[in-house]
Design an enzyme around this catalytic site. Structure first.
Site, short mmCIF file in Angstrom:
data_model
loop_
_atom_site.label_atom_id
_atom_site.label_comp_id
_atom_site.label_asym_id
_atom_site.label_seq_id
_atom_site.Cartn_x
_atom_site.Cartn_y
_atom_site.Cartn_z
N PRO A 108 -16.09 9.86 25.61
CA PRO A 108 -16.77 8.96 24.68
C PRO A 108 -16.47 9.37 23.25
CG PRO A 108 -18.33 10.52 25.63
CD PRO A 108 -17.01 10.78 26.29
N MET A 109 -15.97 8.43 22.45
CA MET A 109 -15.63 8.73 21.06
C MET A 109 -16.23 7.67 20.15
SD MET A 109 -11.63 9.89 21.49
CE MET A 109 -11.24 8.63 22.72
N GLN B 104 -23.60 6.60 27.32
CA GLN B 104 -23.96 7.89 26.75
C GLN B 104 -25.00 7.73 25.64
OE1 GLN B 104 -21.61 10.46 23.98
NE2 GLN B 104 -21.32 11.76 25.79
N CYS C 28 -21.69 16.41 20.18
CA CYS C 28 -21.20 15.87 18.91
C CYS C 28 -21.49 16.85 17.77
CB CYS C 28 -21.84 14.52 18.61
SG CYS C 28 -21.31 13.84 17.02
N ASN D 180 -12.68 19.63 28.92
CA ASN D 180 -12.29 18.76 27.82
C ASN D 180 -11.80 19.62 26.65
OD1 ASN D 180 -14.05 17.10 25.23
ND2 ASN D 180 -12.20 16.30 26.15
N GLY D 181 -10.76 19.14 25.99
CA GLY D 181 -10.25 19.84 24.82
C GLY D 181 -8.78 20.17 24.94
N GLY E 131 -9.68 12.69 25.30
CA GLY E 131 -10.20 11.95 24.17
C GLY E 131 -9.12 11.53 23.21
N ARG E 132 -8.89 12.36 22.19
CA ARG E 132 -8.00 11.97 21.09
C ARG E 132 -6.57 11.65 21.55
NH1 ARG E 132 -8.98 16.94 17.21
NH2 ARG E 132 -9.37 17.94 19.24
#
EC number: 1.3.1.-
Length: 328
Positions: free
Chosen positions: A18-19, A72, A102, A204-205, A228-229
């Protein structure tokens, strides 16, 4: 197979992170087409939901083709979290995810997002309030801890599991790190290997290539990865990872034609969902990523970010495609 309550996911599922201002329905649609196994909405303020804020309510929009999908939420008040869980429950997503990761200041200063990492007992109370207020599976996304001296994710994971969450996604950085430095997956591995932990653990990451996804799968033993990104402007990363994990071979990258066609489809969906003005405005952040690496693209990109007319934008993209195909 990986299970989150009644949700059945394939082995080593790929989750779209989720972004904020990115993970809207138009973006999720192109990621789903390219192989994302589970997705989440942008994070939604519990205060906004309770106040009936239009932007927060709009973020509840989900579609059947997106399933399984999680909504979320974030917040720092127990009562607001419980009430929001009931509101979300009525929209019938597949799960509710709580954002404790976040790092943005305006969220953290309200004791929400990664701000809660400084008060684990409160995090547990908030989580329990959500779990008790919904019939849906509840999951959490968080970080390793507040800072390097307080990387308490192992304790946090156990306590969150004890109050009823059914999966945990861990970003391999602290809040203080924001998005800087390299994500540390060794603590994610420790959580996964903890004998007490029975729920799925997603890492994640820094997952930005198929090779890295497979390496981290084998090295750290996570149940799946959250991306994500790396998916912004490149939703093909999902299909490329799946192919590499399955065959050990790299899939051919998307053609120039496919890249511009998906960008066009994303734009069209953005306008359909948000209206012409906002749909065009918010699409501008995606062009550089979609067109990255294409030759002689600067002039077209400038036109794209300066136009506020859908027909003109579609024409620019079509002209770009024709110009690129002539170069091949």
């Amino acid at each position: 197979m990986v299970k989150i309550g009644p949700i059945e996911l394939p082995d080593f599922p790929l989750l779209l992170a989720p972004m904020e201002d990115v993970s809207d329905p138009p973006f999720r649609a192109v990621c789903k087409e390219q192989g994302a196994d589970m997705m989440y909405t942008e994070f939604i303020s519990t205060e906004g939901l309770i106040r009936d804020a239009i932007k927060s309510r709009q973020k509840l929009d989900i579609f059947d083709y997106e399933r399984p999908i999680g909504i979320q939420i974030f917040g720092g008040d127990e009562e607001a979290m419980a009430l929001s869980a009931r509101i979300v429950d009525a929209t019938q997503p597949d799960l509710i995810d709580i954002n404790y990761g976040c790092p943005v200041k305006k969220v953290v200063c309200k004791g929400a997002g990664a701000g809660i990492l400084r008060d684990v007992p409160k995090m547990i109370k908030l989580t329990e309030a959500v779990v008790k207020s919904t019939s849906l599976p509840v999951t959490v996304k968080t970080r390793l801890g507040w800072d390097h001296e307080n990387r308490n994710i192992e304790e946090v994971a156990e306590r969150l599991q004890d109050v009823g969450i059914q999966a945990l996604s861990i970003h391999g950085r602290t809040r203080v790190q924001m998005y800087k430095g390299e994500a540390d997956w060794t603590l994610i591995e420790k959580v996964k290997n903890n004998q007490r932990i029975k729920i799925p653990i997603f890492g994640n990451g820094d997952i930005d290539t198929p090779q890295k996804a497979l390496e981290y799968k084998n090295k750290y033993g996570v149940d799946g990865v959250m991306i994500g990104r790396a998916a912004i402007g490149y939703p093909w990363i999902f299909r490329e990872i799946k192919h590499f994990v399955k065959t050990g071979e790299m899939l051919a990258p998307p053609t120039v034609e496919e890249r511009i066609d998906i960008c066009t489809r994303h734009l069209t969906r953005s306008v359909e969902w948000k209206g012409s003005k906002l749909g065009i405005l918010e699409m501008r952040r995606h062009y550089a990523s979609y067109l990255k690496g294409l030759p002689n693209v600067k002039e077209y990109r400038m036109k794209l970010v300066n136009s506020d007319n859908l027909e003109e934008l579609l024409e620019i993209l079509e002209n770009l495609k024709e110009a690129q195909l002539q170069l091949i």
